[in-house]
Motif scaffolding. Sequence first.
Motif, short mmCIF file in Angstrom:
data_model
loop_
_atom_site.label_atom_id
_atom_site.label_comp_id
_atom_site.label_asym_id
_atom_site.label_seq_id
_atom_site.Cartn_x
_atom_site.Cartn_y
_atom_site.Cartn_z
N ALA A 1 1.03 -1.27 -0.43
CA ALA A 1 0.10 -0.02 -0.06
C ALA A 1 0.86 1.60 -0.01
O ALA A 1 0.94 1.79 -0.84
CB ALA A 1 -1.18 -0.15 1.08
N PHE A 2 2.18 1.21 0.70
CA PHE A 2 3.10 2.03 0.62
C PHE A 2 3.57 2.65 -0.92
O PHE A 2 4.10 3.45 -1.13
CB PHE A 2 4.06 2.08 1.30
N ALA A 3 4.01 1.58 -1.15
CA ALA A 3 4.75 1.44 -2.26
C ALA A 3 3.65 1.89 -3.16
O ALA A 3 3.69 2.53 -3.92
CB ALA A 3 4.74 -0.12 -3.06
N ALA A 4 2.15 1.60 -3.32
CA ALA A 4 1.00 2.68 -3.82
C ALA A 4 1.15 3.84 -3.89
O ALA A 4 0.21 4.27 -4.77
CB ALA A 4 -0.33 1.39 -4.16
N ASP A 5 1.11 4.27 -2.61
CA ASP A 5 1.28 4.91 -2.50
C ASP A 5 2.40 6.66 -3.04
O ASP A 5 2.09 7.07 -3.18
CB ASP A 5 1.02 5.43 -1.17
N TRP A 6 3.33 6.30 -3.72
CA TRP A 6 4.74 6.45 -3.87
C TRP A 6 4.07 7.29 -5.11
O TRP A 6 4.84 8.96 -5.19
CB TRP A 6 5.85 5.67 -4.49
N THR A 7 3.28 7.43 -5.96
CA THR A 7 3.01 7.89 -6.98
C THR A 7 2.39 8.90 -6.97
O THR A 7 2.49 10.81 -7.39
CB THR A 7 2.37 7.09 -8.20
N THR A 8 1.86 9.43 -5.77
CA THR A 8 1.06 10.21 -5.33
C THR A 8 2.55 11.35 -4.57
O THR A 8 1.68 12.79 -4.78
CB THR A 8 -0.08 10.15 -3.97
N ARG A 9 3.19 10.40 -3.39
CA ARG A 9 4.37 11.67 -2.92
C ARG A 9 5.31 12.37 -3.86
O ARG A 9 5.63 13.23 -3.96
CB ARG A 9 5.22 10.74 -2.68
N MET A 10 5.56 11.26 -4.80
CA MET A 10 6.68 11.82 -6.02
C MET A 10 6.47 11.30 -7.20
O MET A 10 5.86 10.43 -8.45
CB MET A 10 8.37 10.81 -6.44
N PRO A 11 5.41 12.33 -8.24
CA PRO A 11 4.12 12.07 -9.43
C PRO A 11 5.41 11.94 -10.27
O PRO A 11 6.65 13.08 -10.46
CB PRO A 11 3.15 12.93 -8.90
N GLY A 12 5.59 11.53 -11.50
CA GLY A 12 6.37 11.46 -12.64
C GLY A 12 7.39 10.92 -12.63
O GLY A 12 8.06 10.35 -13.68
N THR A 13 7.60 9.84 -11.27
CA THR A 13 8.65 8.72 -11.28
C THR A 13 8.21 7.98 -11.30
O THR A 13 9.37 6.70 -10.88
CB THR A 13 9.39 9.56 -9.54
N GLY A 14 7.10 7.17 -12.12
CA GLY A 14 7.03 5.99 -11.56
C GLY A 14 6.35 5.37 -11.02
O GLY A 14 5.93 5.84 -9.62
#
Length: 150
Positions: free
Chosen positions: A75-88
């Motif tokens: 779930a935290f990995a899925a949240d990555w795109t919210t924290r770092m948009p455009g980084t995959g």
Amino acid sequence: MDTTELRLLDSQVRAGRVSLFHGGAPDLRPGDWVLPPSLSGMPSMRERSEAAGFTRVMTSEDLVYVTTERALAAAFAADWTTRMPGTGRGWLYRVDLEDHELVPDDDLPRGPFISFQLPRVRVSAVLDRGVDPNDRRHVRELRRFVALIA
């Protein structure tokens, strides 16, 4: 979790009977270190937690957070795109303690201690290269976690 339970869990992790997981930045490989935001330059969850209204956030920029719950790390990995948009998409890793002992996450003083904080951990395996941020299971898992610390 008392000291005896924590020592037992630590020994089970070291013996390979219990796994630790981390979900976050993409592109790490087995053998790489997962470093805290203060060293890696990656964003921490602190700002997101505060923006969500948590007033007692102790998340440290100097620590890495891991869990024994694979679904929570995903779930935290899925949240990555919210924290770092455009980084995959974020990746899911199994990690090793190396030379550190488990320390319960300061944000979860009541337990259950499903999250731990460490100075660094080493990637032992990449489990998912690109966790889907639109998968509803991850949203439910994050909500469950938030309910534990709210």
